[in-house]
Design a protein around this motif. Structure first.
Motif, PDB file in Angstrom:
ATOM      1  N   GLU A  70       0.793  -1.231   0.000  1.00 26.56           N
ATOM      2  CA  GLU A  70       0.000   0.000   0.000  1.00 26.56           C
ATOM      3  C   GLU A  70       0.823   1.279   0.000  1.00 26.56           C
ATOM      4  OE1 GLU A  70      -2.567   0.079   3.396  1.00 26.56           O
ATOM      5  OE2 GLU A  70      -0.957  -0.491   4.753  1.00 26.56           O
ATOM      6  N   ARG A  71       2.061   1.247   0.442  1.00 25.02           N
ATOM      7  CA  ARG A  71       2.897   2.454   0.474  1.00 25.02           C
ATOM      8  C   ARG A  71       3.877   2.552  -0.696  1.00 25.02           C
ATOM      9  NH1 ARG A  71       3.972   2.713   6.957  1.00 25.02           N
ATOM     10  NH2 ARG A  71       1.829   3.262   7.475  1.00 25.02           N
ATOM     11  N   GLY A  88      -9.501  -5.215  -3.525  1.00 25.63           N
ATOM     12  CA  GLY A  88      -9.449  -5.520  -2.101  1.00 25.63           C
ATOM     13  C   GLY A  88      -8.041  -5.416  -1.548  1.00 25.63           C
ATOM     14  N   THR A  89      -7.863  -6.001  -0.389  1.00 23.04           N
ATOM     15  CA  THR A  89      -6.562  -6.011   0.277  1.00 23.04           C
ATOM     16  C   THR A  89      -6.225  -7.432   0.706  1.00 23.04           C
ATOM     17  OG1 THR A  89      -7.519  -5.585   2.468  1.00 23.04           O
ATOM     18  CG2 THR A  89      -6.866  -3.650   1.149  1.00 23.04           C
ATOM     19  N   ALA A  90      -4.950  -7.643   1.001  1.00 25.01           N
ATOM     20  CA  ALA A  90      -4.470  -8.935   1.500  1.00 25.01           C
ATOM     21  C   ALA A  90      -3.269  -8.665   2.391  1.00 25.01           C
ATOM     22  CB  ALA A  90      -4.081  -9.856   0.346  1.00 25.01           C
ATOM     23  N   PRO A  91      -3.071  -9.475   3.424  1.00 16.46           N
ATOM     24  CA  PRO A  91      -1.903  -9.275   4.278  1.00 16.46           C
ATOM     25  C   PRO A  91      -0.624  -9.702   3.576  1.00 16.46           C
ATOM     26  CG  PRO A  91      -3.129 -11.214   4.966  1.00 16.46           C
ATOM     27  CD  PRO A  91      -3.918 -10.570   3.870  1.00 16.46           C
ATOM     28  N   GLY A  96       2.961  -6.008   6.243  1.00 14.20           N
ATOM     29  CA  GLY A  96       2.262  -4.889   5.619  1.00 14.20           C
ATOM     30  C   GLY A  96       0.949  -5.340   5.004  1.00 14.20           C
ATOM     31  N   THR A  97       0.381  -4.475   4.196  1.00  8.79           N
ATOM     32  CA  THR A  97      -0.869  -4.771   3.514  1.00  8.79           C
ATOM     33  C   THR A  97      -0.697  -4.575   2.014  1.00  8.79           C
ATOM     34  OG1 THR A  97      -2.165  -4.046   5.427  1.00  8.79           O
ATOM     35  CG2 THR A  97      -3.311  -4.124   3.314  1.00  8.79           C
TER      36      THR A  97
END
Length: 111
Positions: A70-71, A88-91, A96-97
């Motif tokens: 994400e960064r 979406g997102t995932a670990p 981090g994400t």
């Protein structure tokens, strides 16, 4: 998995890399990196477009999955330039994400 080096034609130096790896029957994972001296020139986007064209035509993939921390602003810009859609997102294993993008694949579009 298919991997390619991104080379500087003038010096033959390796400027980065791109790969597509099959996830399942219809999806591939796309990953890319570019060394610092070559960043900001559109190299990752162009290499990714070529790799996705290969995935569509030779691997018969229908969709690419792109996971970006994400960064990581530069990689996020590449995903957006590829017209990938945030789904979406995932670990991350590192804590981090990931932002997860999908990009539909199709026949060559003049790349």
């Amino acid at each position: 998995m298919r991997c390619w080096a991104i080379c500087d034609l003038a010096t033959a130096a390796i400027a980065g890399g791109v790969e597509v790896e099959r996830i399942d029957e219809s999806d591939v994972n796309l990953s890319y990196w570019v060394a610092g001296a070559w960043r900001g020139r559109g190299i990752a986007t162009r290499a990714a477009e070529l790799a996705l064209d290969y995935a569509a035509t030779e691997m018969r993939a229908a969709r690419a999955v792109i996971k970006v921390l994400e960064r990581n602003a530069a990689s996020l810009a590449v995903a957006r330039h590829l017209n990938a859609q945030l789904v979406g997102t995932a670990p991350s294993n590192a804590g981090g994400t990931f932002l997860v993008f999908h990009r539909a694949l199709g026949p060559r579009r003049g790349v």
